[in-house]
Design an enzyme around this catalytic site. Structure first.
Site, short mmCIF file in Angstrom:
data_model
loop_
_atom_site.label_atom_id
_atom_site.label_comp_id
_atom_site.label_asym_id
_atom_site.label_seq_id
_atom_site.Cartn_x
_atom_site.Cartn_y
_atom_site.Cartn_z
CG ASN A 146 52.08 50.78 29.61
OD1 ASN A 146 52.09 51.70 28.79
ND2 ASN A 146 53.14 50.00 29.81
N GLY A 164 47.42 39.38 34.48
CA GLY A 164 48.79 39.20 34.93
C GLY A 164 49.14 40.26 35.95
CB SER A 200 43.09 43.04 33.57
OG SER A 200 43.01 44.37 33.09
CE1 TYR A 260 49.02 47.22 34.54
CE2 TYR A 260 47.11 47.59 33.15
CZ TYR A 260 48.39 47.92 33.53
OH TYR A 260 49.03 48.98 32.91
N GLY A 267 55.30 41.00 30.66
CA GLY A 267 54.21 40.12 30.25
C GLY A 267 54.01 40.09 28.75
CB VAL A 268 50.91 39.54 26.80
CG1 VAL A 268 50.02 40.70 27.09
CG2 VAL A 268 50.62 38.95 25.43
CG ASP A 269 52.96 46.04 26.57
OD1 ASP A 269 53.11 46.15 25.35
OD2 ASP A 269 52.81 47.02 27.33
CG ASP A 312 54.47 33.65 22.13
OD1 ASP A 312 53.81 34.70 22.26
OD2 ASP A 312 55.70 33.64 21.89
CB ILE A 313 49.27 36.15 21.80
CG1 ILE A 313 48.05 36.64 21.01
CG2 ILE A 313 50.17 37.32 22.21
CD1 ILE A 313 47.07 37.48 21.83
P1 ADP Z 1 48.13 42.84 32.38
O1 ADP Z 1 49.14 43.90 32.70
O2 ADP Z 1 46.96 43.35 31.56
O3 ADP Z 1 47.70 42.07 33.60
P2 ADP Z 1 50.04 40.75 31.57
O4 ADP Z 1 50.85 40.76 30.34
O5 ADP Z 1 50.77 40.92 32.87
O6 ADP Z 1 48.88 41.85 31.37
O7 ADP Z 1 49.23 39.38 31.63
C1 ADP Z 1 48.10 39.11 30.86
C2 ADP Z 1 48.04 37.62 30.55
O8 ADP Z 1 48.86 37.36 29.40
C3 ADP Z 1 48.55 36.69 31.65
O9 ADP Z 1 47.61 35.61 31.80
C4 ADP Z 1 49.88 36.18 31.10
O10 ADP Z 1 50.16 34.87 31.56
C5 ADP Z 1 49.60 36.18 29.62
N1 ADP Z 1 50.76 36.20 28.71
C6 ADP Z 1 52.03 36.64 28.95
N2 ADP Z 1 52.78 36.52 27.83
C7 ADP Z 1 51.98 35.98 26.87
C8 ADP Z 1 52.15 35.60 25.50
N3 ADP Z 1 53.32 35.74 24.88
N4 ADP Z 1 51.08 35.08 24.82
C9 ADP Z 1 49.88 34.95 25.42
N5 ADP Z 1 49.65 35.29 26.70
C10 ADP Z 1 50.68 35.80 27.42
#
Ligand code: ADP
Length: 168
Positions: free
Chosen positions: A25, A121, A119, A123, A33-35, A11-12
């Site tokens: 975004n 996830g 991008s 996107y 997602g990660v955001d 987890d970042i």
């Molecule tokens: P985007 O909208 O740019 O596609 P997403 O957040 O949907 O971004 O996904 C980008 C990547 O981040 C995906 O591979 C997803 O599995 C990953 N991800 C989601 N949550 C976390 C987290 N807490 N730490 C690291 N990576 C994550």
């Protein structure tokens, strides 16, 4: 491949680096997602307020906020391209996300940074192609950023990590 590049599953939001990168975004409004994870871990209200003051971010560009409640000092919010078949500048825009983040990190005096798979996830960017661009561009930047210490590609699962390992 540059030995300052590291691939990790996890987890970042937990990483104690100078800057973590958010796959944001254009409105910087937070999301899934990660955001979403970054907003929750940093403190949604404070981060939301900082993002509102900035106003927004163009695709392929980056803006910076503090890390607030995160172990990381700063968050670099970059906006990856939405995959629309590949003929809408997606590779150039994704490449730009990585180079803009690296350039801003160096300008701010940071020495360590962690990237999610921008991008890949919601996107919808084909993961193998996105990973190839990520690794290639970061490696290219590191050639001129000699004082940079560490770049971590953080993968949410093992499958993504193995794509990164194949690309490095
Ligand atoms: P985007 O909208 O740019 O596609 P997403 O957040 O949907 O971004 O996904 C980008 C990547 O981040 C995906 O591979 C997803 O599995 C990953 N991800 C989601 N949550 C976390 C987290 N807490 N730490 C690291 N990576 C994550």
């Amino acid at each position: 491949m540059d030995d300052r590049i590291e691939i990790r599953v996890g987890d970042i939001t937990t990483l104690k680096v100078d800057a973590i990168v958010n796959a944001a975004n254009n409105q910087l409004s937070g999301g899934s997602g990660v955001d979403g994870a970054i907003h929750r871990a940093a403190g949604a209200e404070q981060l939301q307020q900082a993002c509102q003051l900035i106003g927004g971010c163009a695709t392929g560009q980056v803006v910076k906020t503090k890390g607030f409640g995160l172990p990381a000092k700063a968050i670099l919010h970059t906006v990856g391209p939405i995959w629309r078949g590949g003929g809408h500048n997606e590779p150039e825009l994704l490449r730009s996300c990585y180079s803009e983040c690296m350039t801003m990190a160096v300008r701010e005096g940071y020495r360590s940074i962690a990237f999610p798979a921008i991008s890949c996830g919601a996107y919808g960017y084909p993961t193998e192609q996105a990973v190839a661009i990520a690794v290639e561009e970061v490696d290219r930047c590191l050639q001129s950023f000699l004082c940079f210490r560490q770049v971590i590609f953080v993968c949410f699962d093992e499958a993504m990590a193995s794509l990164y390992r194949q690309a490095t």
